[in-house]
Write a protein that holds these residues in place. Structure first.
Motif, PDB file in Angstrom:
ATOM      1  N   LEU A   9      -5.098   1.475  -7.614  1.00 48.88           N
ATOM      2  CA  LEU A   9      -5.378   1.631  -6.186  1.00 48.88           C
ATOM      3  C   LEU A   9      -4.714   2.902  -5.675  1.00 48.88           C
ATOM      4  O   LEU A   9      -3.487   2.992  -5.578  1.00 48.88           O
ATOM      5  CB  LEU A   9      -4.871   0.397  -5.431  1.00 48.88           C
ATOM      6  CG  LEU A   9      -5.405   0.137  -4.027  1.00 48.88           C
ATOM      7  CD1 LEU A   9      -5.290  -1.343  -3.687  1.00 48.88           C
ATOM      8  CD2 LEU A   9      -4.644   0.942  -2.989  1.00 48.88           C
ATOM      9  N   ASP A  10      -5.519   3.889  -5.385  1.00 48.14           N
ATOM     10  CA  ASP A  10      -5.045   5.166  -4.848  1.00 48.14           C
ATOM     11  C   ASP A  10      -5.134   5.104  -3.328  1.00 48.14           C
ATOM     12  O   ASP A  10      -6.222   4.972  -2.762  1.00 48.14           O
ATOM     13  CB  ASP A  10      -5.912   6.313  -5.392  1.00 48.14           C
ATOM     14  CG  ASP A  10      -5.355   7.677  -5.028  1.00 48.14           C
ATOM     15  OD1 ASP A  10      -4.835   7.826  -3.898  1.00 48.14           O
ATOM     16  OD2 ASP A  10      -5.450   8.596  -5.857  1.00 48.14           O
ATOM     17  N   TRP A  11      -3.998   5.205  -2.662  1.00 44.27           N
ATOM     18  CA  TRP A  11      -3.991   5.062  -1.210  1.00 44.27           C
ATOM     19  C   TRP A  11      -4.841   6.120  -0.511  1.00 44.27           C
ATOM     20  O   TRP A  11      -5.354   5.884   0.580  1.00 44.27           O
ATOM     21  CB  TRP A  11      -2.555   5.133  -0.688  1.00 44.27           C
ATOM     22  CG  TRP A  11      -1.699   4.008  -1.184  1.00 44.27           C
ATOM     23  CD1 TRP A  11      -2.103   2.902  -1.883  1.00 44.27           C
ATOM     24  CD2 TRP A  11      -0.291   3.877  -1.032  1.00 44.27           C
ATOM     25  NE1 TRP A  11      -1.028   2.094  -2.172  1.00 44.27           N
ATOM     26  CE2 TRP A  11       0.103   2.667  -1.664  1.00 44.27           C
ATOM     27  CE3 TRP A  11       0.688   4.658  -0.440  1.00 44.27           C
ATOM     28  CZ2 TRP A  11       1.424   2.230  -1.701  1.00 44.27           C
ATOM     29  CZ3 TRP A  11       2.012   4.235  -0.459  1.00 44.27           C
ATOM     30  CH2 TRP A  11       2.375   3.031  -1.086  1.00 44.27           C
ATOM     31  N   VAL A  60      -3.757   3.162   4.559  1.00 36.28           N
ATOM     32  CA  VAL A  60      -4.211   1.919   3.934  1.00 36.28           C
ATOM     33  C   VAL A  60      -4.077   0.756   4.918  1.00 36.28           C
ATOM     34  O   VAL A  60      -4.982  -0.067   5.075  1.00 36.28           O
ATOM     35  CB  VAL A  60      -3.406   1.620   2.649  1.00 36.28           C
ATOM     36  CG1 VAL A  60      -3.771   0.241   2.094  1.00 36.28           C
ATOM     37  CG2 VAL A  60      -3.678   2.684   1.603  1.00 36.28           C
ATOM     38  N   LEU A 102     -10.629  -2.889  -0.299  1.00 33.77           N
ATOM     39  CA  LEU A 102      -9.503  -3.715   0.122  1.00 33.77           C
ATOM     40  C   LEU A 102      -9.969  -5.103   0.550  1.00 33.77           C
ATOM     41  O   LEU A 102      -9.362  -6.116   0.185  1.00 33.77           O
ATOM     42  CB  LEU A 102      -8.751  -3.037   1.274  1.00 33.77           C
ATOM     43  CG  LEU A 102      -7.985  -1.758   0.916  1.00 33.77           C
ATOM     44  CD1 LEU A 102      -7.432  -1.101   2.163  1.00 33.77           C
ATOM     45  CD2 LEU A 102      -6.855  -2.059  -0.065  1.00 33.77           C
ATOM     46  N   SER A 112      -0.749  -3.675  -7.834  1.00 32.11           N
ATOM     47  CA  SER A 112      -1.515  -2.429  -7.753  1.00 32.11           C
ATOM     48  C   SER A 112      -0.594  -1.225  -7.801  1.00 32.11           C
ATOM     49  O   SER A 112       0.560  -1.283  -7.374  1.00 32.11           O
ATOM     50  CB  SER A 112      -2.362  -2.394  -6.470  1.00 32.11           C
ATOM     51  OG  SER A 112      -1.559  -2.163  -5.328  1.00 32.11           O
ATOM     52  N   ASP A 113      -1.127  -0.148  -8.346  1.00 32.99           N
ATOM     53  CA  ASP A 113      -0.446   1.141  -8.373  1.00 32.99           C
ATOM     54  C   ASP A 113      -1.507   2.180  -8.703  1.00 32.99           C
ATOM     55  O   ASP A 113      -2.660   1.832  -8.987  1.00 32.99           O
ATOM     56  CB  ASP A 113       0.697   1.161  -9.400  1.00 32.99           C
ATOM     57  CG  ASP A 113       1.876   2.001  -8.916  1.00 32.99           C
ATOM     58  OD1 ASP A 113       1.726   3.247  -8.882  1.00 32.99           O
ATOM     59  OD2 ASP A 113       2.921   1.432  -8.563  1.00 32.99           O
ATOM     60  N   CYS A 114      -1.111   3.456  -8.672  1.00 34.37           N
ATOM     61  CA  CYS A 114      -2.104   4.506  -8.942  1.00 34.37           C
ATOM     62  C   CYS A 114      -1.775   5.345 -10.165  1.00 34.37           C
ATOM     63  O   CYS A 114      -2.619   6.086 -10.651  1.00 34.37           O
ATOM     64  CB  CYS A 114      -2.266   5.420  -7.721  1.00 34.37           C
ATOM     65  SG  CYS A 114      -0.789   6.388  -7.335  1.00 34.37           S
ATOM     66  N   ALA A 150       0.039   8.150   3.861  1.00 37.33           N
ATOM     67  CA  ALA A 150      -0.997   7.534   3.022  1.00 37.33           C
ATOM     68  C   ALA A 150      -0.927   6.016   3.118  1.00 37.33           C
ATOM     69  O   ALA A 150      -1.959   5.333   3.192  1.00 37.33           O
ATOM     70  CB  ALA A 150      -0.836   7.986   1.576  1.00 37.33           C
ATOM     71  N   LEU A 151       0.291   5.468   3.132  1.00 29.31           N
ATOM     72  CA  LEU A 151       0.466   4.025   3.261  1.00 29.31           C
ATOM     73  C   LEU A 151      -0.106   3.532   4.583  1.00 29.31           C
ATOM     74  O   LEU A 151      -0.827   2.526   4.625  1.00 29.31           O
ATOM     75  CB  LEU A 151       1.951   3.673   3.165  1.00 29.31           C
ATOM     76  CG  LEU A 151       2.332   2.221   3.488  1.00 29.31           C
ATOM     77  CD1 LEU A 151       1.710   1.259   2.489  1.00 29.31           C
ATOM     78  CD2 LEU A 151       3.852   2.056   3.521  1.00 29.31           C
ATOM     79  N   LEU A 199       1.259  -3.525  -2.814  1.00 29.66           N
ATOM     80  CA  LEU A 199       1.000  -2.090  -2.852  1.00 29.66           C
ATOM     81  C   LEU A 199       2.170  -1.391  -3.528  1.00 29.66           C
ATOM     82  O   LEU A 199       3.327  -1.588  -3.145  1.00 29.66           O
ATOM     83  CB  LEU A 199       0.823  -1.552  -1.424  1.00 29.66           C
ATOM     84  CG  LEU A 199      -0.296  -2.188  -0.590  1.00 29.66           C
ATOM     85  CD1 LEU A 199      -0.243  -1.676   0.848  1.00 29.66           C
ATOM     86  CD2 LEU A 199      -1.662  -1.900  -1.201  1.00 29.66           C
ATOM     87  N   LYS A 204      -6.755   0.410   7.443  1.00 35.28           N
ATOM     88  CA  LYS A 204      -8.013  -0.171   6.956  1.00 35.28           C
ATOM     89  C   LYS A 204      -8.004  -1.692   7.107  1.00 35.28           C
ATOM     90  O   LYS A 204      -9.030  -2.303   7.378  1.00 35.28           O
ATOM     91  CB  LYS A 204      -8.258   0.249   5.505  1.00 35.28           C
ATOM     92  CG  LYS A 204      -8.575   1.736   5.344  1.00 35.28           C
ATOM     93  CD  LYS A 204      -8.826   2.107   3.895  1.00 35.28           C
ATOM     94  CE  LYS A 204      -9.331   3.537   3.766  1.00 35.28           C
ATOM     95  NZ  LYS A 204      -8.314   4.531   4.136  1.00 35.28           N
TER      96      LYS A 204
END
Length: 336
Positions: free
Chosen positions: A233-235, A269, A243, A184-186, A265-266, A161, A272
């Motif tokens: 990937l937008d948290w 995630v 996921l 991953s990043d946004c 936000a983290l 992440l 989830k």
């Protein structure tokens, strides 16, 4: 410390563009003082060839301003001795004096095998509205921990992440033999730079299996390549189904706990993963530098509130990448 060892230490500092004042100048001065003139020149030339004239620097140079300052200091060290002038030092400096500054640079980190991880990075801490275009020390710290604990990653699917420019993932892919690695990043600019760095290090991305890898592969390196993917990937909007579809056995993140909003936000995630019905929950590790105690305590409190247990991983012994060893750098294992 023998001369060749000193040259290699300068090399590791220089190619990674670590702080100049952290280099072993005192050891160099000590050796120059004790050595005869011929040995003085030999030692300085060895350092020059291990740094500015090294093939990695020629191909993937650190910032011009950094190379100028380094050579200026090396010349100052030489001029403090009684040795004859070394034209090679001045010849190396001359073309850099007129070199234009770039918004981007390269940093190369030497692995214990002698292989390198080379990254294209921004020269600014904040660029394009993000801090994700440079490598932070927590990423170096997490990579070192991974290298000491390769079984955590071997033959497993890893999701990172907030990969940034890709340092931690590239080290793991080169040293820990994961089955699949998902960067991953946004931020679009970060994703573009990340993709470039993956290719720069001789890897291909799915579904580019027929494309020739570029970068250091040309120097004879071959990898037992894991399957590599880059995911946007937008948290704030990623779903549990998205996921789960990644089938991650291990989830990692480095230096993503620096702002309360990002922290929440983290944790969203991570929840989830916690609430998923997967038979086996992923192993989760987060590396962070505690810059602000309040932010760190908020992170821990929010983890507790979300029902995510955590424990501090014992500090590892190595400092392969010469980052600033700080007591406020840690790795947490999260239990969802």
């Amino acid at each position: 410390m023998a001369g060749p060892e000193l040259g290699l230490l300068f090399q590791r500092h220089f190619l990674a563009a670590r702080r100049l004042r952290g280099m072993p100048w005192a050891e160099l001065e000590q050796q120059l003082t004790a050595a005869p003139q011929r040995s003085q020149s030999s030692l300085l030339l060895d350092i020059l060839h291990q740094t500015v004239l090294h093939p990695l620097c020629v191909r993937f140079p650190p910032p011009a301003s950094y190379r100028r300052r380094f050579l200026t200091e090396l010349i100052k060290q030489h001029e403090s001795t009684a040795a004859d002038p070394l034209d090679e030092l001045y010849d190396a400096l001359a073309p850099i004096l007129n070199e234009e500054e770039s918004t981007r640079c390269y940093k190369s980190y030497i692995l214990p095998s002698g292989e390198a991880v080379t990254l294209s990075e921004s020269v600014a801490i904040i660029s394009q509205g993000t801090t994700g275009l440079i490598t932070w020390d927590a990423a170096l710290h997490l990579a070192e921990w991974a290298m000491e604990n390769p079984k955590v990653f071997t033959n497993r699917t890893v999701l990172e992440l907030g990969s940034g420019v890709g340092f931690t993932g590239l080290v793991i892919c080169k040293t820990c033999n994961p089955k699949t690695y998902v960067f991953s990043d946004c931020h679009h600019g970060v994703l573009k730079q990340l993709t470039e760095n993956i290719r720069l290090n001789g890897f291909t991305l799915e579904p580019e299996t027929t494309n020739p890898a570029q970068g250091q592969e040309a120097e004879g390196q071959e990898y037992q390549q894991p399957k590599l993917l880059v995911a946007e990937l937008d948290w704030g909007s990623v779903t549990e189904q998205q996921l789960l579809a990644l089938h991650a056995d291990v989830v990692i993140a480095a230096d993503v706990v620096y702002d309360p909003e990002v922290t929440l936000a983290l944790i969203g995630v991570l929840q989830k993963f916690s609430s998923s019905r997967a038979d086996r929950k992923p192993d989760i590790y987060v590396a962070l530098t505690v810059r602000n105690a309040d932010t760190y305590h908020v992170f821990q409190a929010e983890l507790d509130k979300a029902g995510i247990r955590w424990q501090i991983i014992p500090a590892h012994s190595s400092n392969i990448f010469l980052h600033d060893t700080q007591p406020n750098m840690t790795v947490l294992q999260l239990l969802v």
